[in-house]
Write a protein that holds these residues in place. Structure first.
Motif, PDB file in Angstrom:
ATOM      1  N   ARG A 173      15.207 -66.342  23.398  1.00  0.00           N
ATOM      2  CA  ARG A 173      16.078 -67.322  24.068  1.00  0.00           C
ATOM      3  C   ARG A 173      16.415 -66.846  25.483  1.00  0.00           C
ATOM      4  N   ARG A 174      16.792 -65.574  25.595  1.00  0.00           N
ATOM      5  CA  ARG A 174      17.172 -65.038  26.914  1.00  0.00           C
ATOM      6  C   ARG A 174      16.021 -65.141  27.900  1.00  0.00           C
ATOM      7  N   LEU A 175      14.809 -64.919  27.427  1.00  0.00           N
ATOM      8  CA  LEU A 175      13.636 -65.000  28.302  1.00  0.00           C
ATOM      9  C   LEU A 175      13.153 -66.431  28.512  1.00  0.00           C
ATOM     10  N   GLY A 176      13.783 -67.389  27.852  1.00  0.00           N
ATOM     11  CA  GLY A 176      13.427 -68.801  28.039  1.00  0.00           C
ATOM     12  C   GLY A 176      12.079 -69.171  27.439  1.00  0.00           C
ATOM     13  N   LEU A 177      11.698 -68.511  26.361  1.00  0.00           N
ATOM     14  CA  LEU A 177      10.374 -68.729  25.766  1.00  0.00           C
ATOM     15  C   LEU A 177      10.355 -69.774  24.657  1.00  0.00           C
ATOM     16  N   VAL A 178      11.536 -70.112  24.139  1.00  0.00           N
ATOM     17  CA  VAL A 178      11.612 -71.003  22.984  1.00  0.00           C
ATOM     18  C   VAL A 178      12.551 -72.167  23.244  1.00  0.00           C
ATOM     19  N   ARG A 179      12.352 -73.211  22.456  1.00  0.00           N
ATOM     20  CA  ARG A 179      13.274 -74.352  22.505  1.00  0.00           C
ATOM     21  C   ARG A 179      14.519 -74.012  21.687  1.00  0.00           C
ATOM     22  N   ARG A 180      15.523 -74.840  21.778  1.00  0.00           N
ATOM     23  CA  ARG A 180      16.817 -74.544  21.165  1.00  0.00           C
ATOM     24  C   ARG A 180      16.800 -74.578  19.641  1.00  0.00           C
ATOM     25  N   ASP A 181      15.868 -75.309  19.050  1.00  0.00           N
ATOM     26  CA  ASP A 181      15.854 -75.413  17.596  1.00  0.00           C
ATOM     27  C   ASP A 181      15.400 -74.096  16.973  1.00  0.00           C
ATOM     28  N   HIS A 182      16.083 -73.711  15.926  1.00  0.00           N
ATOM     29  CA  HIS A 182      15.799 -72.431  15.272  1.00  0.00           C
ATOM     30  C   HIS A 182      16.311 -72.506  13.847  1.00  0.00           C
ATOM     31  N   GLN A 183      15.482 -72.050  12.926  1.00  0.00           N
ATOM     32  CA  GLN A 183      15.899 -72.018  11.530  1.00  0.00           C
ATOM     33  C   GLN A 183      15.497 -70.673  10.947  1.00  0.00           C
ATOM     34  N   LEU A 184      16.343 -70.164  10.091  1.00  0.00           N
ATOM     35  CA  LEU A 184      16.070 -68.894   9.423  1.00  0.00           C
ATOM     36  C   LEU A 184      16.361 -69.074   7.940  1.00  0.00           C
ATOM     37  N   TYR A 185      15.370 -68.761   7.133  1.00  0.00           N
ATOM     38  CA  TYR A 185      15.487 -68.899   5.679  1.00  0.00           C
ATOM     39  C   TYR A 185      15.221 -67.550   5.027  1.00  0.00           C
ATOM     40  N   ARG A 186      15.770 -67.415   3.843  1.00  0.00           N
ATOM     41  CA  ARG A 186      15.481 -66.224   3.057  1.00  0.00           C
ATOM     42  C   ARG A 186      14.963 -66.682   1.705  1.00  0.00           C
ATOM     43  N   GLY A 187      13.843 -66.108   1.301  1.00  0.00           N
ATOM     44  CA  GLY A 187      13.274 -66.391  -0.010  1.00  0.00           C
ATOM     45  C   GLY A 187      13.331 -65.139  -0.854  1.00  0.00           C
ATOM     46  N   ASP A 188      12.637 -65.157  -1.948  1.00  0.00           N
ATOM     47  CA  ASP A 188      12.595 -64.006  -2.840  1.00  0.00           C
ATOM     48  C   ASP A 188      11.659 -62.957  -2.244  1.00  0.00           C
ATOM     49  N   GLY A 189      12.232 -62.019  -1.524  1.00  0.00           N
ATOM     50  CA  GLY A 189      11.443 -60.943  -0.944  1.00  0.00           C
ATOM     51  C   GLY A 189      10.907 -61.210   0.452  1.00  0.00           C
ATOM     52  N   PHE A 190      11.385 -62.271   1.109  1.00  0.00           N
ATOM     53  CA  PHE A 190      10.909 -62.533   2.468  1.00  0.00           C
ATOM     54  C   PHE A 190      11.936 -63.324   3.270  1.00  0.00           C
ATOM     55  N   PHE A 191      11.779 -63.253   4.593  1.00  0.00           N
ATOM     56  CA  PHE A 191      12.518 -64.100   5.523  1.00  0.00           C
ATOM     57  C   PHE A 191      11.504 -65.005   6.212  1.00  0.00           C
ATOM     58  N   LEU A 192      11.934 -66.213   6.548  1.00  0.00           N
ATOM     59  CA  LEU A 192      11.099 -67.161   7.276  1.00  0.00           C
ATOM     60  C   LEU A 192      11.889 -67.653   8.476  1.00  0.00           C
ATOM     61  N   GLU A 193      11.369 -67.361   9.662  1.00  0.00           N
ATOM     62  CA  GLU A 193      12.003 -67.819  10.896  1.00  0.00           C
ATOM     63  C   GLU A 193      11.125 -68.915  11.480  1.00  0.00           C
ATOM     64  N   ILE A 194      11.736 -70.059  11.777  1.00  0.00           N
ATOM     65  CA  ILE A 194      11.002 -71.167  12.366  1.00  0.00           C
ATOM     66  C   ILE A 194      11.581 -71.429  13.744  1.00  0.00           C
ATOM     67  N   LEU A 195      10.711 -71.414  14.727  1.00  0.00           N
ATOM     68  CA  LEU A 195      11.115 -71.679  16.102  1.00  0.00           C
ATOM     69  C   LEU A 195       9.976 -72.394  16.805  1.00  0.00           C
ATOM     70  N   THR A 196      10.288 -72.948  17.971  1.00  0.00           N
ATOM     71  CA  THR A 196       9.284 -73.655  18.752  1.00  0.00           C
ATOM     72  C   THR A 196       9.142 -72.980  20.107  1.00  0.00           C
ATOM     73  N   TRP A 197       7.942 -72.466  20.362  1.00  0.00           N
ATOM     74  CA  TRP A 197       7.654 -71.874  21.663  1.00  0.00           C
ATOM     75  C   TRP A 197       7.580 -72.985  22.698  1.00  0.00           C
ATOM     76  N   LYS A 198       8.047 -72.734  23.901  1.00  0.00           N
ATOM     77  CA  LYS A 198       7.916 -73.701  24.981  1.00  0.00           C
ATOM     78  C   LYS A 198       6.462 -73.823  25.418  1.00  0.00           C
ATOM     79  N   ASP A 199       5.713 -72.746  25.278  1.00  0.00           N
ATOM     80  CA  ASP A 199       4.299 -72.726  25.634  1.00  0.00           C
ATOM     81  C   ASP A 199       3.519 -72.144  24.454  1.00  0.00           C
ATOM     82  N   ALA A 200       2.556 -72.887  23.950  1.00  0.00           N
ATOM     83  CA  ALA A 200       1.797 -72.460  22.771  1.00  0.00           C
ATOM     84  C   ALA A 200       1.039 -71.154  22.986  1.00  0.00           C
ATOM     85  N   SER A 201       0.824 -70.750  24.228  1.00  0.00           N
ATOM     86  CA  SER A 201       0.084 -69.516  24.500  1.00  0.00           C
ATOM     87  C   SER A 201       0.989 -68.270  24.439  1.00  0.00           C
TER      88      SER A 201
END
Length: 85
Positions: A19-47
């Motif tokens: 976020r500080r570097l301005g690489l992602v959009r504001r939407d962000h989700q963080l989930y926890r499953g059985d033995g893992f974390f899942l972070e979902i974010l949207t890069w401003k640039d796919a590269s």
């Protein structure tokens, strides 16, 4: 095992850095499953994941260090997904 809080701190650091570097959009989700974390974010640039700044790669290295790489899989996986709406 037993390092969930350290891993969660590193994931939150990842979000803060991107976020500080301005690489992602504001939407962000963080989930926890059985033995893992899942972070979902949207890069401003796919590269960005292929050309991430050193500061982001440093956080990724910390995430890799903290995760259990069971079954020959990488500890950190970045997947591109698309909305079907």
């Amino acid at each position: 095992k037993g390092g969930d809080m350290a891993l969660l701190r590193a994931i939150r650091e990842h979000w803060a850095v991107t976020r500080r570097l301005g690489l992602v959009r504001r939407d962000h989700q963080l989930y926890r499953g059985d033995g893992f974390f899942l972070e979902i974010l949207t890069w401003k640039d796919a590269s960005t994941p292929d050309n991430a700044p050193a500061e982001v790669r440093k956080v990724w290295a910390e995430l890799e260090r903290l995760v259990d790489k069971g079954e020959g899989k990488p500890g950190l996986e970045i997947e591109e997904i698309h909305s079907v709406e």
